[in-house]
Design an enzyme around this catalytic site. Structure first.
Site, mmCIF file in Angstrom:
data_model
loop_
_atom_site.group_PDB
_atom_site.id
_atom_site.type_symbol
_atom_site.label_atom_id
_atom_site.label_comp_id
_atom_site.label_asym_id
_atom_site.label_seq_id
_atom_site.Cartn_x
_atom_site.Cartn_y
_atom_site.Cartn_z
ATOM 1 N N HIS A 117 0.837 -1.194 0.000
ATOM 2 C CA HIS A 117 0.000 0.000 0.000
ATOM 3 C C HIS A 117 0.871 1.242 0.000
ATOM 4 C CE1 HIS A 117 -0.298 0.741 4.662
ATOM 5 N NE2 HIS A 117 0.894 0.343 4.315
ATOM 6 N N CYS A 144 5.978 5.790 4.462
ATOM 7 C CA CYS A 144 4.763 5.086 4.033
ATOM 8 C C CYS A 144 4.092 5.755 2.827
ATOM 9 C CB CYS A 144 3.771 4.972 5.184
ATOM 10 S SG CYS A 144 4.378 3.927 6.529
ATOM 11 N N HIS A 185 4.869 0.112 -0.551
ATOM 12 C CA HIS A 185 5.651 -0.715 0.365
ATOM 13 C C HIS A 185 4.709 -1.773 0.913
ATOM 14 C CE1 HIS A 185 3.660 1.985 3.183
ATOM 15 N NE2 HIS A 185 3.903 1.098 4.133
ATOM 16 N N HIS A 190 3.508 -5.024 3.847
ATOM 17 C CA HIS A 190 3.450 -5.526 5.217
ATOM 18 C C HIS A 190 3.003 -6.977 5.211
ATOM 19 C CE1 HIS A 190 3.891 -1.604 7.162
ATOM 20 N NE2 HIS A 190 3.077 -1.121 6.243
ATOM 21 N N ASP A 197 -4.859 -10.663 0.101
ATOM 22 C CA ASP A 197 -3.522 -11.262 0.097
ATOM 23 C C ASP A 197 -2.809 -11.055 -1.241
ATOM 24 O OD1 ASP A 197 -1.404 -12.714 1.307
ATOM 25 O OD2 ASP A 197 -2.018 -14.517 0.226
ATOM 26 N N HIS A 198 -1.566 -10.609 -1.143
ATOM 27 C CA HIS A 198 -0.702 -10.351 -2.293
ATOM 28 C C HIS A 198 -1.337 -9.360 -3.274
ATOM 29 C CE1 HIS A 198 1.577 -13.695 -0.674
ATOM 30 N NE2 HIS A 198 2.586 -13.251 -1.401
ATOM 31 N N GLU A 223 -0.103 -4.462 11.830
ATOM 32 C CA GLU A 223 0.634 -4.043 10.639
ATOM 33 C C GLU A 223 2.100 -4.442 10.785
ATOM 34 O OE1 GLU A 223 -0.131 -0.318 7.994
ATOM 35 O OE2 GLU A 223 1.257 0.255 9.588
#
Length: 135
Positions: free
Chosen positions: A15, A34, A40, A42, A80-81, A125
């Protein structure tokens, strides 16, 4: 007597925290690294908890197999991903902060859980930064 049952899950996502109506300088001032224009990622840890009465027939507050499937089908498969800003419609006009992600997850799951039960979402996070949302 109410009892809380919880299921842990995880997903990996990228994100960028930013506001399009702000300059790059202001975004960096507020969101720091961020706000990287190249995004980037998490490794999010998620804990979904359901509070309620124990069913006298089953002994369950909620069937954990059902909760596991809901989380997998409605949350993990959706997030996810993924690049949250680009690939997840909920974040088209919503900054994907941990707070907003937790609320989105809660809103996805709430209609799937009996209204006689309370729902709580805890989203990590990082190992030290997490948010909790209960509606």
């Amino acid at each position: 007597m109410k009892i809380k049952v919880s299921r842990k899950a995880h997903f990996n996502a990228a994100h960028r925290l930013y506001r399009a109506d702000w300059s790059d300088e202001k975004n960096f001032e507020i969101f720091g690294k961020c706000s990287n224009p190249n995004y980037h990622g998490h490794n999010y840890e998620l804990i979904v908890s359901v509070y309620g009465e124990i069913d006298p027939e089953t002994g369950f507050v909620v069937d954990m197999k059902v909760l596991k499937k809901l989380i997998r089908d409605k949350v993990e498969n959706a997030l996810d991903h993924k690049n949250l800003n680009v690939e997840v419609p909920a974040f088209k006009n919503l900054n994907p902060t941990a707070e907003n992600i937790a609320v989105v997850i809660w809103n996805i799951l709430r209609p799937q859980i009996s209204m006689t039960k309370d729902l709580e979402v805890v989203l990590y996070e990082t190992s030290r930064n997490f948010v909790t949302y209960s509606g």
